[in-house]
Structure formats: structure tokens, C-alpha cells
Scaffold this motif. Sequence first.
Motif, PDB file in Angstrom:
ATOM      1  N   GLN A 137     -17.825  19.608   6.119  1.00 38.33           N
ATOM      2  CA  GLN A 137     -16.877  19.015   5.192  1.00 38.33           C
ATOM      3  C   GLN A 137     -15.449  19.382   5.578  1.00 38.33           C
ATOM      4  O   GLN A 137     -14.547  18.553   5.524  1.00 38.33           O
ATOM      5  N   LEU A 145     -12.615  16.581   6.254  1.00 39.16           N
ATOM      6  CA  LEU A 145     -11.378  16.493   5.475  1.00 39.16           C
ATOM      7  C   LEU A 145     -10.159  16.827   6.322  1.00 39.16           C
ATOM      8  O   LEU A 145      -9.085  16.250   6.122  1.00 39.16           O
ATOM      9  N   LEU A 166     -11.432   4.967   0.099  1.00 38.76           N
ATOM     10  CA  LEU A 166     -11.529   4.632   1.522  1.00 38.76           C
ATOM     11  C   LEU A 166     -12.554   3.515   1.725  1.00 38.76           C
ATOM     12  O   LEU A 166     -13.547   3.439   1.005  1.00 38.76           O
ATOM     13  N   GLN A 219      -9.396   7.543   7.424  1.00 43.97           N
ATOM     14  CA  GLN A 219      -8.931   6.375   6.683  1.00 43.97           C
ATOM     15  C   GLN A 219     -10.081   5.416   6.408  1.00 43.97           C
ATOM     16  O   GLN A 219      -9.909   4.419   5.726  1.00 43.97           O
ATOM     17  N   PRO A 250     -14.732  15.251  -2.926  1.00 46.44           N
ATOM     18  CA  PRO A 250     -13.324  15.376  -2.546  1.00 46.44           C
ATOM     19  C   PRO A 250     -12.517  14.116  -2.883  1.00 46.44           C
ATOM     20  O   PRO A 250     -12.887  13.003  -2.489  1.00 46.44           O
ATOM     21  N   ALA A 251     -11.431  14.315  -3.605  1.00 40.88           N
ATOM     22  CA  ALA A 251     -10.603  13.191  -4.056  1.00 40.88           C
ATOM     23  C   ALA A 251      -9.978  12.436  -2.882  1.00 40.88           C
ATOM     24  O   ALA A 251      -9.682  11.242  -3.005  1.00 40.88           O
ATOM     25  N   SER A 252      -9.790  13.098  -1.745  1.00 36.82           N
ATOM     26  CA  SER A 252      -9.131  12.447  -0.608  1.00 36.82           C
ATOM     27  C   SER A 252      -9.972  11.315  -0.011  1.00 36.82           C
ATOM     28  O   SER A 252      -9.449  10.494   0.749  1.00 36.82           O
ATOM     29  N   LEU A 253     -11.256  11.246  -0.358  1.00 31.01           N
ATOM     30  CA  LEU A 253     -12.110  10.184   0.170  1.00 31.01           C
ATOM     31  C   LEU A 253     -12.176   8.976  -0.768  1.00 31.01           C
ATOM     32  O   LEU A 253     -12.631   7.904  -0.371  1.00 31.01           O
ATOM     33  N   ARG A 254     -11.704   9.132  -1.993  1.00 30.04           N
ATOM     34  CA  ARG A 254     -11.739   8.055  -2.988  1.00 30.04           C
ATOM     35  C   ARG A 254     -10.906   6.871  -2.504  1.00 30.04           C
ATOM     36  O   ARG A 254      -9.791   7.029  -2.047  1.00 30.04           O
ATOM     37  N   ALA A 304      -8.754  13.892   8.062  1.00 31.33           N
ATOM     38  CA  ALA A 304      -8.066  12.956   7.156  1.00 31.33           C
ATOM     39  C   ALA A 304      -8.422  11.507   7.485  1.00 31.33           C
ATOM     40  O   ALA A 304      -7.557  10.701   7.839  1.00 31.33           O
TER      41      ALA A 304
END
Length: 150
Positions: A40, A44, A85, A49, A79-83, A47
Motif C-alpha cells: 500500500q 500511494l 480514480l 491517476q 485511502p482517500a487519495s484513490l477516491r 500517486a
Amino acid sequence: MKIAILCGSVFGAAEDVARHASGLLRSAGHEVLLNSRLTQAELLGFAPQALLAVTSTTGMGELPDNIQDLYYQLRDELPASLRGLPGAVIALGDSAYDDTFCGGGEQLRELFGELGVNEVQAMLRLDASESVTPDTDAEPWLAELIGKLA
């Protein structure tokens, strides 16, 4: 575009498909992260896209061992950073196992839904009962995916 490929493989066929997909994506100008033991933190840190999952199915419709740690970490932490995509899944299985056919891929589709990843293309199901060349069988589907990610 930075595309991370999540790969679950037991005997190597899914990994072959993932490597082939990686080559096609790179040829189309994308930056690709592919590691069959992806963590993970690595995912992450890259990063991404977009996400592409390529997995076989084992046992009673389960994910291969090499992707289980990543699967559970992502499922537990979301993880919010994948929302938001874009994402898609290639599933390998054997239709002789009717109830569990491509079960590993279905698990990753469900995970993508929980993560808020937007499925941009219907899951590709590659049947070992019908093909001995899943990497090349995936090419038309991958070409369509590349077009959607452009």
C-alpha cells in the motif's frame, strides 16, 4: 497518466497479462507501476491517476496470496487519495469452476467500489478453458481501456 497495476497471480498467467498490459500502456505514453508484491505504501507513494487490477482466482474463488495483504490494507483503510480514480479489472479464471469463476476479479471490483474508484470499463473475464494466450486475448480490451484513459 500514472497507472498502477495491482496483480494477483498463482502460476504466472495473470502476471504475464499484467506485464503485457504494462507494455501496452507504456507504449501509449503512460507511466506504469507494476510489482507483483506491491505494498500500500508503494501504491500511494506512486500517486496513481488510474488503477488496473489483473488477477487470477484460486481456491474457492479467492485472491492469490501475493495480493491479499494489499487487498486487506486497502479494504481496511480506504485511502482517500484513490477516491474518484478511473479503474478497471481483468480477471482470469476457469469456467469449469462455475460458482467461483473469476471470483478474485469480482473481489477486486467490489474493493474498487468501496474505494470510490470509477469503473471505466466492464471487467474482462479470461477463461482458461477457452484460451491458452490470455495476454494477447486481452489486447482488444486493453486498447479500448487505453482509449478511455486518453
